[in-house]
Design a protein around this motif. Structure first.
Motif, short mmCIF file in Angstrom:
data_model
loop_
_atom_site.label_atom_id
_atom_site.label_comp_id
_atom_site.label_asym_id
_atom_site.label_seq_id
_atom_site.Cartn_x
_atom_site.Cartn_y
_atom_site.Cartn_z
N ALA A 40 44.28 44.46 35.33
CA ALA A 40 44.94 43.76 36.43
C ALA A 40 43.93 43.16 37.39
O ALA A 40 44.09 42.02 37.86
CB ALA A 40 45.89 44.70 37.15
N TRP A 41 42.86 43.89 37.68
CA TRP A 41 41.83 43.37 38.58
C TRP A 41 41.12 42.17 37.94
O TRP A 41 40.81 41.18 38.61
CB TRP A 41 40.83 44.46 38.93
CG TRP A 41 39.66 43.96 39.70
CD1 TRP A 41 38.38 43.77 39.28
CD2 TRP A 41 39.69 43.54 41.08
NE1 TRP A 41 37.58 43.27 40.27
CE2 TRP A 41 38.37 43.11 41.40
CE3 TRP A 41 40.68 43.47 42.06
CZ2 TRP A 41 38.04 42.65 42.65
CZ3 TRP A 41 40.33 43.01 43.31
CH2 TRP A 41 39.03 42.60 43.61
N PHE A 42 40.87 42.25 36.64
CA PHE A 42 40.22 41.13 35.96
C PHE A 42 41.10 39.88 35.99
O PHE A 42 40.59 38.76 36.11
CB PHE A 42 39.91 41.51 34.51
CG PHE A 42 39.37 40.38 33.68
CD1 PHE A 42 38.03 40.01 33.78
CD2 PHE A 42 40.20 39.68 32.81
CE1 PHE A 42 37.52 38.97 33.02
CE2 PHE A 42 39.70 38.63 32.05
CZ PHE A 42 38.36 38.27 32.15
N SER A 43 42.43 40.06 35.89
CA SER A 43 43.33 38.90 35.85
C SER A 43 43.41 38.18 37.20
O SER A 43 43.76 37.01 37.24
CB SER A 43 44.73 39.34 35.42
OG SER A 43 45.30 40.22 36.37
N VAL A 44 43.11 38.90 38.30
CA VAL A 44 43.18 38.26 39.62
C VAL A 44 41.81 38.01 40.22
O VAL A 44 41.71 37.40 41.30
CB VAL A 44 44.02 39.12 40.60
CG1 VAL A 44 45.44 39.29 40.08
CG2 VAL A 44 43.37 40.49 40.81
N ASP A 45 40.76 38.49 39.56
CA ASP A 45 39.41 38.32 40.10
C ASP A 45 38.96 36.87 39.91
O ASP A 45 39.15 36.27 38.85
CB ASP A 45 38.44 39.26 39.38
CG ASP A 45 37.07 39.25 40.03
OD1 ASP A 45 36.98 38.86 41.20
OD2 ASP A 45 36.09 39.63 39.34
N ASP A 46 38.38 36.34 40.95
CA ASP A 46 37.92 34.95 40.93
C ASP A 46 36.62 34.87 41.74
O ASP A 46 36.47 35.61 42.73
CB ASP A 46 38.98 34.02 41.54
CG ASP A 46 38.64 32.56 41.34
OD1 ASP A 46 38.07 31.96 42.28
OD2 ASP A 46 38.94 32.02 40.26
N PRO A 47 35.69 34.01 41.34
CA PRO A 47 34.45 33.90 42.13
C PRO A 47 34.69 33.57 43.60
O PRO A 47 33.89 33.95 44.46
CB PRO A 47 33.69 32.78 41.42
CG PRO A 47 34.20 32.81 40.01
CD PRO A 47 35.64 33.20 40.12
N GLN A 48 35.78 32.90 43.90
CA GLN A 48 36.08 32.53 45.28
C GLN A 48 36.99 33.53 45.99
O GLN A 48 37.38 33.32 47.13
CB GLN A 48 36.72 31.15 45.32
CG GLN A 48 35.84 30.05 44.75
CD GLN A 48 36.52 28.71 44.74
OE1 GLN A 48 37.70 28.61 45.09
NE2 GLN A 48 35.78 27.67 44.37
#
Length: 283
Positions: A40-48
């Motif tokens: 779940a964290w990977f799916s919402v993680d973004d560089p920004q």
């Protein structure tokens, strides 16, 4: 006068703290929830920063709804075919030919020893078979019809074979807990016909088994990838894989939603079964 004796004092028993149950549940929760939380964290993680674009863009993603509806349609047809095949056969065996139960047991559990790859390779061999002079016959047209990309019935055949052992075990467990012969004879003595006795007396007592078999089949169809990928069709699991090659965040987001949907169905099944047992106990 009779001598009065004081009753022995009650021994207070402290409830045993079974810490190992909590430890097992904790380990199981960590084993399942940590990978899910990481996904779940990977799916919402973004560089920004945190972004939910992987979830909000699902409906507009090309092929998402088509593959989802295709998989749900295949699941419904597979469930219906399995129940129409197994329920009458198992009831007939218990009523008229109990000696055939070992044969039915072997036939229904045989797909467990056949890998999906081998099963799919066998289907491909059958579909490719046929001389050229049969191309204009209904036999060849049937092969073409079951491979229609809009609704490939050949996948239903594969799913029925794969889910057969699971559905059989669920239905067989339900039938073992019900005296089918007594129920049918009682209904027949009350004037009911054979179909009415089965539909109004036997099937309501198999509600839990029918729900279990349906859920197991639905879970298998929602997660089956091998047969559909080899045969060249794109239901929901194959679409998730194809999206993962270009949009990893969306692929993980869809996988999480699919897993949550499966858990929701399992919770719904458990709730329906509990309500059924409660009504049976109070009546």
């Amino acid at each position: 006068m009779a001598q009065l004796t004081n009753p022995a004092p009650a021994v207070s028993r402290r409830p045993k703290v079974r810490w190992w149950r909590g430890a097992v549940l904790l380990l199981a929760g960590v084993y399942f929830l940590v990978p899910l939380a990481a996904s779940a964290w990977f799916s919402v993680d973004d560089p920004q920063g945190i972004s939910f674009e992987a979830y909000t863009g699902l409906l507009s993603a090309p092929g998402f709804l088509d593959s989802l509806w295709l998989t749900l349609g295949l699941a419904v047809v597979t469930v219906l075919v399995l129940l129409l095949l197994l329920v009458p056969a198992l009831i007939a065996v218990r009523l008229g030919a109990p000696k055939l139960r070992p044969v039915i047991d072997v036939l229904c559990t045989l797909p467990l020893v056949v890998p999906p790859v081998a099963l799919t390779a066998g289907l491909i061999g059958v579909l490719r078979w046929g001389p050229d002079y049969l191309m204009d016959t209904p036999f060849f047209q049937t092969f073409v019809f079951i491979q229609d990309p809009d609704f490939p019935l050949v996948l239903v055949i594969a799913y029925v074979l794969m889910a057969l052992p699971l559905a059989y075990r669920a239905l067989d467990a339900g039938l073992r807990s019900v005296d089918v012969r007594t129920l049918v004879e009682a209904a027949r003595n009350c004037g009911a016909s054979w179909p009415r006795a089965v539909f109004t007396v036997v099937l309501p007592n198999l509600r839990g088994a029918l729900l279990n078999a349906s859920f197991l089949t639905l879970a298998l169809v929602l997660g089956e990838f091998t047969a559909a990928s080899i045969l060249g069709f794109q239901p929901f699991p194959v679409w998730i894989y194809s999206v993962g090659n270009s949009q990893a965040h969306m692929s993980v987001a869809v996988s999480i939603l699919s897993l949550l949907l499966t858990w929701l169905l399992l919770l719904l099944l458990a709730t329906v079964g509990r309500e059924r047992r409660t009504k049976t106990a109070t009546s």
